[in-house]
Design a protein around this motif. Structure first.
Motif, mmCIF file in Angstrom:
data_model
loop_
_atom_site.group_PDB
_atom_site.id
_atom_site.type_symbol
_atom_site.label_atom_id
_atom_site.label_comp_id
_atom_site.label_asym_id
_atom_site.label_seq_id
_atom_site.Cartn_x
_atom_site.Cartn_y
_atom_site.Cartn_z
ATOM 1 N N GLY A 1 0.605 -1.288 0.212
ATOM 2 C CA GLY A 1 -0.136 0.459 0.375
ATOM 3 C C GLY A 1 1.047 1.662 0.083
ATOM 4 N N GLU A 2 2.180 1.123 0.444
ATOM 5 C CA GLU A 2 2.947 2.138 0.102
ATOM 6 C C GLU A 2 3.514 2.181 -1.757
ATOM 7 N N THR A 3 3.978 3.312 -1.259
ATOM 8 C CA THR A 3 5.044 3.547 -3.067
ATOM 9 C C THR A 3 5.742 5.108 -2.794
ATOM 10 N N LEU A 4 7.323 5.521 -2.964
ATOM 11 C CA LEU A 4 8.459 6.141 -2.379
ATOM 12 C C LEU A 4 7.885 6.498 -3.915
ATOM 13 N N ASN B 1 0.652 6.177 0.315
ATOM 14 C CA ASN B 1 0.148 5.903 0.863
ATOM 15 C C ASN B 1 -0.792 6.457 -0.388
ATOM 16 N N PHE B 2 -1.601 4.723 -0.827
ATOM 17 C CA PHE B 2 -2.561 4.608 -1.499
ATOM 18 C C PHE B 2 -3.000 5.601 -1.577
ATOM 19 N N GLU B 3 -3.851 6.498 -1.363
ATOM 20 C CA GLU B 3 -4.851 7.824 -0.852
ATOM 21 C C GLU B 3 -4.606 8.632 -1.518
ATOM 22 N N ASN B 4 -3.199 8.914 -1.362
ATOM 23 C CA ASN B 4 -2.161 9.853 -1.334
ATOM 24 C C ASN B 4 -2.380 10.081 -3.318
#
Length: 271
Positions: free
Chosen positions: A154-157, A207-210
């Motif tokens: 659920g995270e991306t840098l 996160n996914f929401e961002n």
């Protein structure tokens, strides 16, 4: 190229299976039954003549059929298809791949984010290649974010490195060892949760929401924000008064200089 690669490996004592003959990696895969832990690729940017019309129902299109007029998302999905469970791929593409919405590419990108296969996005500066000055980006993909570090599901840098690098000459920019080390250390710290912190203007862990709020665009500049200006400790009101006073003083000095110049010109006969 195929023979040179085989020779270079041989004289350095490396054993590798390069296939039985020179072939197109995408269209004539000579390692059909193999999956890989790591893939590094620099495919041709925005190539339109890749024969996309021939791959209507290809099993590699897990996130959507790429457009026949651009192979960028065909390459990305091909790399994902060739990964073993927990494998990682690093792919160089043109910056447009992070935001293009033409011919269904935006929907493919959305499905890739929903599928949680986009791990790190790095925007690089232009002029890194001798044959093109366009800026490029790095896609780091994985099919399992629980491997090699903490659970990053659920995270991306996002890393914005567009201002990094040093001009070697008028047309070529190079990334120094310090630049590369800074990017690598940021990724390692984030993956392993070792003193990682978002750095305004440089990196942000989204996160996914961002990403959803940004319509699934993956341009790092949308996430990292602007760098914070250093606080010099002087209150804003006092700074404005000081700067306004300095400006007025410089304007008065400018008028005096203009008068002196005019007088000097008049003395030597120029009016």
């Amino acid at each position: 190229t195929w023979r040179l690669a085989a020779m270079n490996l041989a004289i350095r004592g490396f054993a590798a299976n390069l296939g039985q003959e020179p072939a197109d990696t995408f269209a004539r895969d000579q390692h059909l039954d193999q999956k890989f832990d790591y893939i590094l690729a620099n495919p041709p940017f925005n190539i339109s003549d890749w024969g996309g019309e021939k791959y209507e129902s290809d099993p590699r299109w897990a996130y959507g059929r790429p457009p026949a007029g651009n192979a960028n998302y065909a390459w990305l999905q091909h790399m994902l298809w060739k990964l073993r469970p927990g494998g990682e791929a690093g792919v160089v593409l043109a910056n447009g791949s992070m935001s293009s919405n033409t011919s269904g590419e935006g929907k493919i990108r959305e499905e890739m984010v929903r599928g949680d296969v986009v791990e790190v996005m790095v925007a690089l500066p232009g002029q890194l290649f001798l044959n093109t000055q366009i800026p490029v980006c790095l896609w780091f993909l994985t099919n399992d974010k629980t491997q090699r570090g903490r659970d990053r599901r659920g995270e991306t840098l996002f890393i914005d490195a567009r201002k990094m690098g040093t001009m070697k000459n008028r047309v070529e920019r190079i990334m120094t060892d310090e630049d590369i080390s800074k990017i690598a250390q940021t990724v390692h710290s984030w993956r392993n949760d070792q003193d990682y912190e978002d750095n305004a203007g440089f990196c942000f862990a989204a996160n996914f929401e961002n990403i959803e709020r940004n319509n699934f665009l993956l341009t790092p500049g949308r996430y990292v924000g602007a760098p914070e200006e250093e606080d010099d400790g002087e209150p804003f009101e006092e700074k404005m008064k000081r700067l306004t006073s300095l400006l007025n003083k410089q304007q008065e000095e400018g008028k005096e200089l203009d008068q002196k110049i005019t007088e000097n010109l008049r003395r030597i006969g120029y009016e």
